[in-house]
Design an enzyme around this catalytic site. Structure first.
Site, PDB file in Angstrom:
ATOM      1  CG  ASN A   1      -7.892  -2.103  -4.970  1.00 28.72           C
ATOM      2  OD1 ASN A   1      -6.946  -2.877  -4.822  1.00 28.72           O
ATOM      3  ND2 ASN A   1      -8.161  -1.162  -4.081  1.00 28.72           N
TER       4      ASN A   1
ATOM      5  CG  ASP B   1      -2.069   0.972   1.076  1.00 31.47           C
ATOM      6  OD1 ASP B   1      -2.384   1.364  -0.065  1.00 31.47           O
ATOM      7  OD2 ASP B   1      -2.651   1.359   2.107  1.00 31.47           O
TER       8      ASP B   1
HETATM    9  C1  IPE Z   1      -5.168  -2.755  -0.090  1.00 31.66           C
HETATM   10  O1  IPE Z   1      -4.867  -1.420  -0.275  1.00 31.66           O
HETATM   11  C2  IPE Z   1      -5.208  -3.452  -1.407  1.00 31.66           C
HETATM   12  C3  IPE Z   1      -3.932  -3.616  -2.092  1.00 31.66           C
HETATM   13  C4  IPE Z   1      -2.769  -3.287  -1.629  1.00 31.66           C
HETATM   14  C5  IPE Z   1      -4.011  -4.231  -3.382  1.00 31.66           C
HETATM   15  P1  IPE Z   1      -6.027  -0.345  -0.395  1.00 31.66           P
HETATM   16  O2  IPE Z   1      -5.394   0.976  -0.463  1.00 31.66           O
HETATM   17  O3  IPE Z   1      -6.927  -0.710  -1.507  1.00 31.66           O
HETATM   18  O4  IPE Z   1      -6.808  -0.555   0.969  1.00 31.66           O
HETATM   19  P2  IPE Z   1      -7.747   0.450   1.733  1.00 31.66           P
HETATM   20  O5  IPE Z   1      -8.752   0.959   0.720  1.00 31.66           O
HETATM   21  O6  IPE Z   1      -6.890   1.540   2.238  1.00 31.66           O
HETATM   22  O7  IPE Z   1      -8.365  -0.351   2.831  1.00 31.66           O
HETATM   23  C1  IPE Z   2      -1.698   0.280  -3.234  1.00 30.79           C
HETATM   24  O1  IPE Z   2      -1.409   1.629  -3.325  1.00 30.79           O
HETATM   25  C2  IPE Z   2      -1.708  -0.377  -4.582  1.00 30.79           C
HETATM   26  C3  IPE Z   2      -3.034  -0.810  -5.041  1.00 30.79           C
HETATM   27  C4  IPE Z   2      -4.127  -0.794  -4.350  1.00 30.79           C
HETATM   28  C5  IPE Z   2      -3.091  -1.305  -6.391  1.00 30.79           C
HETATM   29  P1  IPE Z   2      -2.584   2.680  -3.283  1.00 30.79           P
HETATM   30  O2  IPE Z   2      -2.991   2.976  -4.686  1.00 30.79           O
HETATM   31  O3  IPE Z   2      -3.664   2.213  -2.394  1.00 30.79           O
HETATM   32  O4  IPE Z   2      -1.864   3.938  -2.685  1.00 30.79           O
HETATM   33  P2  IPE Z   2      -2.435   4.914  -1.569  1.00 30.79           P
HETATM   34  O5  IPE Z   2      -2.807   4.068  -0.406  1.00 30.79           O
HETATM   35  O6  IPE Z   2      -3.595   5.602  -2.154  1.00 30.79           O
HETATM   36  O7  IPE Z   2      -1.287   5.814  -1.283  1.00 30.79           O
HETATM   37 MG    MG Z   3      -4.112   2.459  -0.409  1.00 34.84          MG
END
Ligand code: IPE
Ligand code: IPE
Ligand code: MG
Length: 254
Positions: A69, A21
């Site tokens: 997502n 993340d």
């Molecule tokens: C979790 O990250 C999913 C992945 C790393 C693929 P998210 O950024 O989607 O999770 P939330 O929305 O903060 O819970």
């Molecule tokens: C995690 O990074 C990767 C995926 C969910 C694909 P994020 O896209 O959630 O990045 P932040 O949490 O918004 O910084």
């Molecule tokens: Mg995230």
């Protein structure tokens, strides 16, 4: 510093999972679009796979795309899909050369036929590799996994090959994703949030949880080895350091 006689392969976690993340924030802090962070995140994936391979950790599971997502802006979702396809096609040879088996866990029914075909091809090519398994969780959700396992068992009951009274935790565990691999030992989340976000719910029942503020594109051997050292120390009380973990990886690399 030399690795003491006590720090050996078998004290290391046998299965590590990572919630990758913080890509979006990493990019935003640099005034770039979020997708830039996802692209940089690929390098961190490469580093993590190599490090696990050097350490001889048999299973690594990476959360690439959650079932939630899809709610992101269409453009981001489509970039993530393209990136996934591109990386799959580009990296699979290197995985194969390094004796790494690739497995995609998640509900593939939502992906385009070309992506599914690419996935199946990559899995087939690497199916007999033995050094390590890399699981990529794509359109994965812990609840989906548990529901899918329940459906499998329900079907067997319906067919008359299974009695309801025979269902127990051990049998259920055989139906969830990665049942054939070592149990999850260590679950890492980067990006500073302290939650599971519907990742491995069943499998994480006894895993050590390790959280870091480091954003995913900055995740490197230094941070990864700290996580592993923390695991070793919590579990086995060896008192080893991240530096010793890195030394062990370097030794294995030869
Ligand atoms: C979790 O990250 C999913 C992945 C790393 C693929 P998210 O950024 O989607 O999770 P939330 O929305 O903060 O819970
Ligand atoms: C995690 O990074 C990767 C995926 C969910 C694909 P994020 O896209 O959630 O990045 P932040 O949490 O918004 O910084
Ligand atoms: Mg995230």
């Amino acid at each position: 510093m030399t690795v003491g006689p006590t720090l050996k392969q078998q004290v290391l976690p046998q299965h590590v999972a990572i919630i990758m993340d913080g890509n979006g924030r990493w990019a935003e802090r640099r005034g770039k679009p979020r997708v830039w962070g996802h692209k940089k995140g690929v390098e961190a994936v490469r580093r993590s796979v190599s490090f696990c391979r050097e350490l001889g950790i048999p299973s690594l599971t990476l959360f690439a795309f959650s079932s939630e997502n899809w709610r992101r802006p269409e453009e981001e979702v489509s970039t993530l899909m393209q990136l996934f396809l591109l990386v799959l096609q580009k990296e699979v040879k290197a995985l194969h050369k390094n004796d790494i088996r690739l497995k995609i866990i998640g509900d593939l029914s939502a992906f385009s036929p070309s992506l599914v075909q690419s996935i199946r091809k990559a899995e087939a090519l690497t199916a007999d590799n033995k050094a390590m398994t890399l699981n990529i969780a794509a359109n994965y959700g812990g609840r989906w996994d548990i529901v899918a396992a329940s459906k499998q068992l329900a079907q067997q009951v319906q067919q008359g090959t299974l009695q309801v009274s025979e269902i127990n935790e051990a049998l259920f565990a055989q139906q969830v994703q990665m049942a054939e691999q070592p149990e999850l030992d260590l679950l890492i989340r980067t990006g500073g949030d302290l939650r599971i976000s519907n990742f491995l719910l069943w499998q994480a029942a006894y895993a050590e949880l390790w959280f870091t503020d480091t954003l995913w594109p900055d995740f490197d051997q230094q941070v990864f080895s700290d996580a592993i050292a923390t695991f070793v120390n919590r579990e086995r009380r060896f008192g080893c350091t991240g530096a010793q973990i890195r030394e062990l990886a370097a030794e294995n690399k030869g």
